[in-house]
Enzyme design. Structure first.
Site, PDB file in Angstrom:
ATOM      1  N   GLU A 316       0.810  -1.221   0.000  1.00 55.39           N
ATOM      2  CA  GLU A 316       0.000   0.000   0.000  1.00 55.39           C
ATOM      3  C   GLU A 316       0.847   1.276   0.000  1.00 55.39           C
ATOM      4  O   GLU A 316       0.654   2.163   0.823  1.00 55.39           O
ATOM      5  CB  GLU A 316      -0.946   0.001   1.211  1.00 55.39           C
TER       6      GLU A 316
HETATM    7  C1  ACM Z   1      -1.838  -5.456   4.322  1.00 50.36           C
HETATM    8  O1  ACM Z   1      -2.873  -5.968   4.801  1.00 50.36           O
HETATM    9  N1  ACM Z   1      -1.812  -4.160   4.027  1.00 50.36           N
HETATM   10  C2  ACM Z   1      -0.666  -6.229   4.059  1.00 50.36           C
END
Ligand code: ACM
Length: 664
Positions: A316
Site C-alpha cells: 500500500e
Molecule cells: C496489508 O494488509 N496491508 C498487508
C-alpha cells in the site's frame, strides 16, 4: 450458560463424528497418521519421564513445561528427574539438537507409540520432540480413574514449513506478556513463525539506540526495549518458533518521520497518525541518506533478530508524495526509472542488497512483485491468490495470507475451508509455496481483546497449515476446536475468560449473565465500519463478542438432525429459539442500568424474528398438513433480511440453522 452450550456441543459433535469415522481424538492440528487402540498408560503421580537420546537445556525446559501441565491436570505431584531409567512411563528419544536458531529448514517430524506400559516419543530434533509433546498433551483422555494416554501410533510431520501469524503491534500496542502468551498458544497448535509487525503509521515499537527518536517521538512511549525484544526472541526459540521482524517500508512509515522527517518525500513536520487507512508519508527512495539510515538501522536490529528472514513490508505505497516531488520526478527522468512501480522496485533492490550484506533474506507483501524484482524475495500474498500464483510461476517462494485475516472476523469454518496451493500450479511450482500466515491487524484489537480475536480460530488455521490437505471435515474440526480451546487457556491464552471479563465492566452481574447469553447468538461485524481511531476505547459489546461463538455450528448440526427426524435435536433447537426471543425485552429492560446494552438493540430484534421463523418451521415439521405457501414465502423473505446482515455493530448467529430448517 456457556458451559451448558459447550457440553451440548460436545455431545452433538461426538455422535456425528463417531458415526462418520468410528474413532475420535482431540489432537489439533490433526496428525498425518493416528491410530488409537484400547488401553494405554496412566497420567498420575507415577508418570516418570526419561530423555534417552540427545538432550540439551532447551529439551529439558520443554519437557518440564509438559510435566507441569500434566501435573496441574492430575493435581498430583510428578517427578521432574529426567533420567534415562528403564522403567520410565514416558520415554523421549531425540536424535540431535537441530538448528541452534529456529530455522525454516527444521525437521519437525516425530512419532508417538503408546502401548500398555509405556509411551515413546521419537524425534530427529528437539523441535520435533516439542511438537510431539503438544500432541501428547492433547492426546490425554480421561476415564473413571483419571487421566491416561490412550494406546496410539502416531506418525506426524508438517505439510508446510512456514506456519505463522502476523501480530500488528503498531495500531495498538501489545505488551510483552501478551506476545508471550500468544507464543504459548502458537506452540500448542504447532505454529512456528511470529511475524512481528513492529512499525506503521500509528507507532514505532522497537527501540533503537542508533535512532532514539524513532520510539522517543513515534511511539507514545509504548514500545519494546532491546532487552524485551531479545527476551521475546529467546522465549519463542525455546518453543521452536521463529521471529520475523517487519519494518514496513517505504509506505506505512509516518511514525518513523515524527522523529526523522528527512526520511520522507515531502517536508515535515509529521505527527503520529491516529486514523486508520493508507497515508501520504512515504520514504524518499532517491536520496542516499535514506539508505544510509536504513543500513545503520538494519545493522542494529539484526543483532536482536537472528532469523534469516527480514520483512520489508512494501504494501500500500501511497504515491502522492512521490508524484508531487519535483526532485523525485527529476531523479526518475535522470535515471530512466519509468514509473512509480519501478521506483519502488529500485528502492527494494537497494534494500535487498543491504539485507544481503547483513545476511538476511527479504520477505514482502505481494505489491513488491514487479518485473525486475530479485528472485530470492519471499512473496506474502494478501490481496488474493494471485500474488501466490504469480510468485510460484516466476520461481519465487511464497506464503499465503489472503484468506486468513483474523481481523475480518470470518468463522473458523470459513478459514478452514481454504486451500493453500492454488489450482494450476505444477508440482515444482507448488513446492515453492512455503506455507501461510494468519494476520492479526490491530486497528480494532487491543491487548485486552487480542486473545479472543486470535483464539480458538487460529487453531483451525494452524491445522490448515500443518495437516494433510485431505483433512477437511468441518464438523470434526469444530469438535476438536472445542477441546483445544480449553487447552489453549491452560497454555496461557485468555480468550475463554474474555467475554465475562469485559461484560463485568459493562454491566452488573445479573445483567452481565444475560448479555453473555445474548452474545452466544452474536458476532462482531467484520473489519472496519466502526468509525473509531487509535484513541477510541474498544470496550463495547462488539469487543466482548466472540468472532465465532461455537453455538452457531452447534445450531446448524441440531437443525440438520431435526430435519432428518431427530425430535431430541428439534427440542434442543427450540430451546435456542426460545432464548433468542427473550433478548429484545431483556436488553431494553436493562438499558437504564446498562447504557451499552443499546449496542445489542438492533440485533436483539433480528434474533427475535429468527426465533419466530425457526419455531414456525419446527411447528410446521410437526404438523401433518403442509404450511400455506404464503407463510413459507414470508419466512423466506424475513430470513433473507437477516442472513449475512449487520445490525449495529453485531451480526446474528443462528440464521444458518433457520435456513437449514426452511430448505429441507
Ligand atoms: C496489508 O494488509 N496491508 C498487508
Amino acid at each position: 450458560m456457556r458451559k451448558l452450550v459447550s457440553l451440548a456441543l460436545a455431545a452433538a459433535l461426538t455422535v456425528t463424528t463417531l458415526r462418520a469415522q468410528g474413532i475420535e481424538h482431540g489432537v489439533m492440528p490433526a496428525p498425518r497418521s493416528i491410530v488409537l487402540a484400547p488401553g494405554g498408560v496412566r497420567v498420575d503421580s507415577g508418570l516418570t519421564v526419561a530423555l534417552t537420546g540427545f538432550r540439551d537445556a532447551r529439551l529439558e525446559r520443554a519437557t518440564i513445561r509438559m510435566i507441569e501441565r500434566f501435573e496441574a491436570r492430575a493435581a498430583q505431584p510428578m517427578s521432574r528427574s529426567l533420567g534415562a531409567t528403564s522403567g520410565a512411563r514416558l520415554v523421549i528419544d531425540v536424535k540431535a539438537a537441530g538448528f541452534a536458531v529456529p530455522d525454516l529448514r527444521e525437521d519437525e517430524s516425530y512419532t508417538i507409540d503408546v502401548d500398555a506400559t509405556r509411551a515413546t516419543l521419537t524425534a530427529n530434533t528437539v523441535v520435533g520432540a516439542m511438537r510431539g509433546m503438544e500432541t501428547l498433551l492433547q492426546l490425554q483422555a480421561y476415564d473413571r480413574t483419571g487421566g491416561f494416554l490412550p494406546a496410539a501410533r502416531i506418525s506426524d510431520a508438517p505439510r508446510f514449513p512456514w506456519r505463522g501469524v502476523n501480530i500488528d503491534v503498531a495500531r495498538h500496542f501489545h505488551p510483552v506478556a501478551a506476545i508471550k502468551r500468544t507464543l504459548d498458544g502458537m506452540a500448542a497448535v504447532k505454529l512456528n513463525v511470529l511475524h512481528w509487525h513492529l512499525s506503521d503509521d500509528q507507532g514505532f515499537r522497537a527501540d533503537s539506540r542508533t535512532f532514539p527518536r524513532l520510539t522517543g517521538l513515534g511511539s507514545d512511549s509504548l514500545f519494546y526495549t532491546q532487552d524485551e525484544m531479545r527476551d521475546v526472541v529467546a522465549y519463542a526459540a525455546d518453543r521452536g518458533i521463529r521471529v520475523v521482524p517487519e519494518f514496513d517500508v517505504p509506505g506505512h512509515t509516518t511514525a518513523w518521520m515524527v522523529g526523522y522527517p528527512e526520511l520522507a518525500s515531502a517536508p515535515g513536520p509529521y505527527q503520529i497518525e491516529r486514523r486508520w487507512g493508507v497515508f501520504h508519508p512515504t520514504m524518499d527512495p532517491t536520496r542516499e541518506s535514506t539508505y544510509q539510515f536504513l543500513d545503520r538501522f538494519i545493522a542494529e536490529m539484526v543483532t536482536i533478530f537472528p532469523d534469516r528472514y527480514w520483512h520489508i513490508g512494501g504494501d500500500e505505497v501511497d504515491p502522492t508524495q512521490w508524484k508531487a516531488s519535483t526532485s523525485i520526478q527529476e531523479w526518475m527522468t535522470r535515471n530512466g526509472v519509468k514509473d512509480l512501480h519501478a521506483l519502488q522496485t529500485h528502492f527494494n533492490k537497494r534494500l535487498f542488497t543491504m539485507l544481503d550484506k547483513h545476511q538476511r533474506e527479504p520477505v514482502g507483501w505481494d505489491e513488491i512483485l514487479q518485473p525486475d524484482l530479485p528472485r530470492n524475495a519471499v512473496i506474502q500474498s494478501w490481496r488474493g491468490m494471485n500474488g501466490l500464483t504469480q510468485a510460484a510461476k516466476q520461481g519465487r517462494p511464497a506464503i499465503l495470507s489472503a484468506p486468513f485475516y483474523l481481523d475480518h472476523i470470518k468463522t473458523s469454518a470459513e478459514m478452514y475451508r481454504e486451500e493453500i496451493i492454488p489450482a494450476g500450479l505444477t508440482d515444482a511450482e507448488a513446492a515453492l509455496v512455503l506455507g501461510g500466515e494468519a494476520c492479526m491487524w490491530a486497528e480494532y484489537v487491543t491487548s485486552e481483546t487480542l486473545d479472543s480475536r486470535l483464539w480458538p480460530r487460529l487453531a483451525a488455521v494452524a491445522e490448515r497449515f500443518w495437516s494433510p490437505a485431505h483433512v477437511t471435515d468441518v464438523g470434526d474440526m469444530y469438535r476438536r476446536l472445542d477441546l483445544v480451546s480449553r487447552r489453549l487457556e491452560e497454555a496461557g491464552t485468555l480468550h475463554a475468560s474474555h467475554t465475562g471479563r469485559m461484560l463485568r465492566r459493562i454491566a452488573g452481574s445479573s445483567d452481565a449473565a444475560t448479555l453473555e447469553t445474548f452474545l452466544d447468538y452474536a458476532r462482531p461485524r467484520g473489519f472496519a465500519g466502526r468509525g473509531t481511531n487509535q484513541l477510541s476505547p474498544l470496550t463495547r459489546l462488539i469487543d466482548a463478542a466472540l468472532p465465532d461463538p461455537l453455538g452457531g455450528w452447534r445450531m446448524q448440526l441440531l437443525a440438520q438432525r431435526a430435519v432428518s427426524g431427530d425430535t431430541a435435536a428439534a427440542r434442543m433447537l427450540r430451546r435456542d429459539f426460545a432464548r433468542m426471543a427473550t433478548f429484545e425485552t431483556a436488553l431494553h429492560e436493562m438499558q437504564p442500568r446498562v447504557p451499552l446494552a443499546r449496542d445489542g438493540f438492533e440485533l436483539s430484534g433480528a434474533l427475535g424474528t429468527l426465533a419466530r421463523i425457526g419455531i414456525e418451521a419446527l411447528d410446521a415439521r410437526r404438523a401433518t398438513t403442509t404450511p400455506p405457501a404464503a407463510r413459507s414465502a414470508r419466512s423466506d423473505s424475513l430470513l433473507k433480511s437477516i442472513e449475512g446482515k449487520t445490525f449495529g455493530l453485531l451480526r446474528p448467529v443462528g440464521a444458518e440453522a433457520v435456513r437449514i430448517l426452511l430448505t429441507n
